[in-house]
Design a protein around this motif. Structure first.
Motif, PDB file in Angstrom:
ATOM      1  N   GLY A   5      37.400  43.733   6.185  1.00 59.54           N
ATOM      2  CA  GLY A   5      37.234  44.061   7.873  1.00 59.54           C
ATOM      3  C   GLY A   5      35.124  43.828   7.707  1.00 59.54           C
ATOM      4  N   PRO A   6      34.771  44.210   8.674  1.00 53.98           N
ATOM      5  CA  PRO A   6      33.053  44.837   9.048  1.00 53.98           C
ATOM      6  C   PRO A   6      32.295  45.452   8.333  1.00 53.98           C
ATOM      7  CG  PRO A   6      34.519  45.512  10.670  1.00 53.98           C
ATOM      8  CD  PRO A   6      35.622  44.858   9.741  1.00 53.98           C
ATOM      9  N   GLY A   7      33.709  46.360   8.262  1.00 52.83           N
ATOM     10  CA  GLY A   7      32.936  47.992   7.408  1.00 52.83           C
ATOM     11  C   GLY A   7      31.855  48.327   7.956  1.00 52.83           C
ATOM     12  N   GLY A   8      31.062  49.662   7.476  1.00 53.20           N
ATOM     13  CA  GLY A   8      30.141  50.246   8.578  1.00 53.20           C
ATOM     14  C   GLY A   8      31.900  50.483   8.852  1.00 53.20           C
ATOM     15  N   ASP A   9      30.859  51.568  10.251  1.00 59.59           N
ATOM     16  CA  ASP A   9      31.474  52.503  11.500  1.00 59.59           C
ATOM     17  C   ASP A   9      33.251  51.427  11.406  1.00 59.59           C
ATOM     18  OD1 ASP A   9      30.465  54.190   9.922  1.00 59.59           O
ATOM     19  OD2 ASP A   9      29.239  54.805  11.596  1.00 59.59           O
ATOM     20  N   LYS A  10      32.756  50.164  11.498  1.00 59.34           N
ATOM     21  CA  LYS A  10      33.471  49.577  12.423  1.00 59.34           C
ATOM     22  C   LYS A  10      34.598  49.224  11.840  1.00 59.34           C
ATOM     23  CE  LYS A  10      29.655  47.149  15.006  1.00 59.34           C
ATOM     24  NZ  LYS A  10      29.697  45.728  15.642  1.00 59.34           N
ATOM     25  N   GLY A  11      35.857  49.407  13.125  1.00 55.04           N
ATOM     26  CA  GLY A  11      37.218  48.902  12.511  1.00 55.04           C
ATOM     27  C   GLY A  11      36.904  47.070  12.438  1.00 55.04           C
ATOM     28  N   TRP A  12      36.236  46.632  14.441  1.00 53.49           N
ATOM     29  CA  TRP A  12      36.446  45.547  14.920  1.00 53.49           C
ATOM     30  C   TRP A  12      35.442  44.112  14.062  1.00 53.49           C
ATOM     31  CZ3 TRP A  12      42.103  44.520  15.311  1.00 53.49           C
ATOM     32  CH2 TRP A  12      42.699  45.489  15.431  1.00 53.49           C
ATOM     33  N   ALA A  13      35.665  43.623  14.569  1.00 53.13           N
ATOM     34  CA  ALA A  13      34.225  42.512  14.080  1.00 53.13           C
ATOM     35  C   ALA A  13      34.669  41.462  15.424  1.00 53.13           C
ATOM     36  CB  ALA A  13      33.997  42.399  12.896  1.00 53.13           C
ATOM     37  N   ASP A  14      33.512  40.706  16.001  1.00 53.67           N
ATOM     38  CA  ASP A  14      34.105  39.609  17.352  1.00 53.67           C
ATOM     39  C   ASP A  14      33.065  38.643  16.329  1.00 53.67           C
ATOM     40  OD1 ASP A  14      34.509  41.401  19.131  1.00 53.67           O
ATOM     41  OD2 ASP A  14      32.453  41.115  19.894  1.00 53.67           O
ATOM     42  N   LEU A  15      34.164  37.373  15.535  1.00 53.43           N
ATOM     43  CA  LEU A  15      34.588  36.395  15.072  1.00 53.43           C
ATOM     44  C   LEU A  15      34.259  34.989  15.202  1.00 53.43           C
ATOM     45  CD1 LEU A  15      36.089  37.997  11.843  1.00 53.43           C
ATOM     46  CD2 LEU A  15      33.617  38.187  11.467  1.00 53.43           C
ATOM     47  N   SER A  16      33.839  34.060  15.004  1.00 49.22           N
ATOM     48  CA  SER A  16      34.272  32.900  14.687  1.00 49.22           C
ATOM     49  C   SER A  16      35.117  32.737  14.372  1.00 49.22           C
ATOM     50  CB  SER A  16      32.697  31.973  15.197  1.00 49.22           C
ATOM     51  OG  SER A  16      32.647  31.823  14.353  1.00 49.22           O
ATOM     52  N   TRP A  17      35.467  31.175  15.110  1.00 48.28           N
ATOM     53  CA  TRP A  17      36.797  30.933  13.497  1.00 48.28           C
ATOM     54  C   TRP A  17      36.308  30.500  12.571  1.00 48.28           C
ATOM     55  CZ3 TRP A  17      41.709  31.771  13.079  1.00 48.28           C
ATOM     56  CH2 TRP A  17      42.309  32.027  14.141  1.00 48.28           C
ATOM     57  N   GLU A  18      34.879  29.837  12.035  1.00 46.19           N
ATOM     58  CA  GLU A  18      34.478  29.510  11.452  1.00 46.19           C
ATOM     59  C   GLU A  18      34.079  31.054   9.873  1.00 46.19           C
ATOM     60  OE1 GLU A  18      33.717  29.022  14.268  1.00 46.19           O
ATOM     61  OE2 GLU A  18      34.393  26.525  14.542  1.00 46.19           O
ATOM     62  N   GLN A  19      34.005  32.159  10.915  1.00 42.93           N
ATOM     63  CA  GLN A  19      33.767  32.991  10.200  1.00 42.93           C
ATOM     64  C   GLN A  19      34.715  33.903   9.175  1.00 42.93           C
ATOM     65  OE1 GLN A  19      31.257  34.603  13.739  1.00 42.93           O
ATOM     66  NE2 GLN A  19      29.971  35.568  11.975  1.00 42.93           N
ATOM     67  N   VAL A  20      36.303  33.633   9.795  1.00 44.10           N
ATOM     68  CA  VAL A  20      37.153  34.282   9.048  1.00 44.10           C
ATOM     69  C   VAL A  20      37.464  33.898   8.006  1.00 44.10           C
ATOM     70  CG1 VAL A  20      39.535  34.438   9.524  1.00 44.10           C
ATOM     71  CG2 VAL A  20      37.976  33.802  11.194  1.00 44.10           C
ATOM     72  N   PRO A  21      37.245  32.562   7.035  1.00 44.79           N
ATOM     73  CA  PRO A  21      37.356  32.403   6.018  1.00 44.79           C
ATOM     74  C   PRO A  21      36.473  33.751   4.955  1.00 44.79           C
ATOM     75  CG  PRO A  21      37.602  30.487   6.892  1.00 44.79           C
ATOM     76  CD  PRO A  21      36.629  31.503   7.510  1.00 44.79           C
ATOM     77  N   ASP A  22      35.181  34.404   5.443  1.00 47.64           N
ATOM     78  CA  ASP A  22      34.232  34.679   5.172  1.00 47.64           C
ATOM     79  C   ASP A  22      35.136  36.353   4.558  1.00 47.64           C
ATOM     80  OD1 ASP A  22      32.070  33.119   5.120  1.00 47.64           O
ATOM     81  OD2 ASP A  22      31.547  33.944   6.965  1.00 47.64           O
ATOM     82  N   TYR A  23      36.172  36.966   5.194  1.00 48.08           N
ATOM     83  CA  TYR A  23      36.724  37.663   4.741  1.00 48.08           C
ATOM     84  C   TYR A  23      38.147  37.779   4.459  1.00 48.08           C
ATOM     85  CZ  TYR A  23      33.474  39.889   8.317  1.00 48.08           C
ATOM     86  OH  TYR A  23      32.614  39.947   8.943  1.00 48.08           O
TER      87      TYR A  23
END
Length: 87
Positions: A5-23
């Motif tokens: 996930g996004p790491g840090g204090d966040k449990g969620w991240a706003d992603l575009s579909w193109e960014q999903v494979p980065d996780y």
């Protein structure tokens, strides 16, 4: 078990579909009401966990009962038990 996930204090991240494979993930939790939208995404259907059929529905609107959560956790446990490393 390692959660991605996004790491840090966040449990969620706003992603575009193109960014999903980065996780990278071995298992994907998909919002149950959006299954059709996910299936229509060329990015989603190519994710290693999806091609390995290691996807489980998640629905935060399910009735809050022990029986419903118990049944869902049983499904999660089975998927975790049968899943293989694909990411």
């Amino acid at each position: 078990m390692k959660f991605t996930g996004p790491g840090g204090d966040k449990g969620w991240a706003d992603l575009s579909w193109e960014q999903v494979p980065d996780y990278p993930a071995d298992i994907v939790f998909q919002f149950a009401k959006s299954a059709e939208a996910f299936a229509a995404s060329p990015v989603f259907v190519k994710l290693p966990a999806v091609t390995a059929n290691q996807v489980i529905d998640f629905d935060d609107k399910r009735p809050n009962t022990y029986a419903n959560y118990g049944a869902w956790f049983e499904q999660v446990a089975q998927l975790l038990d049968q899943a293989r490393n694909v990411a």
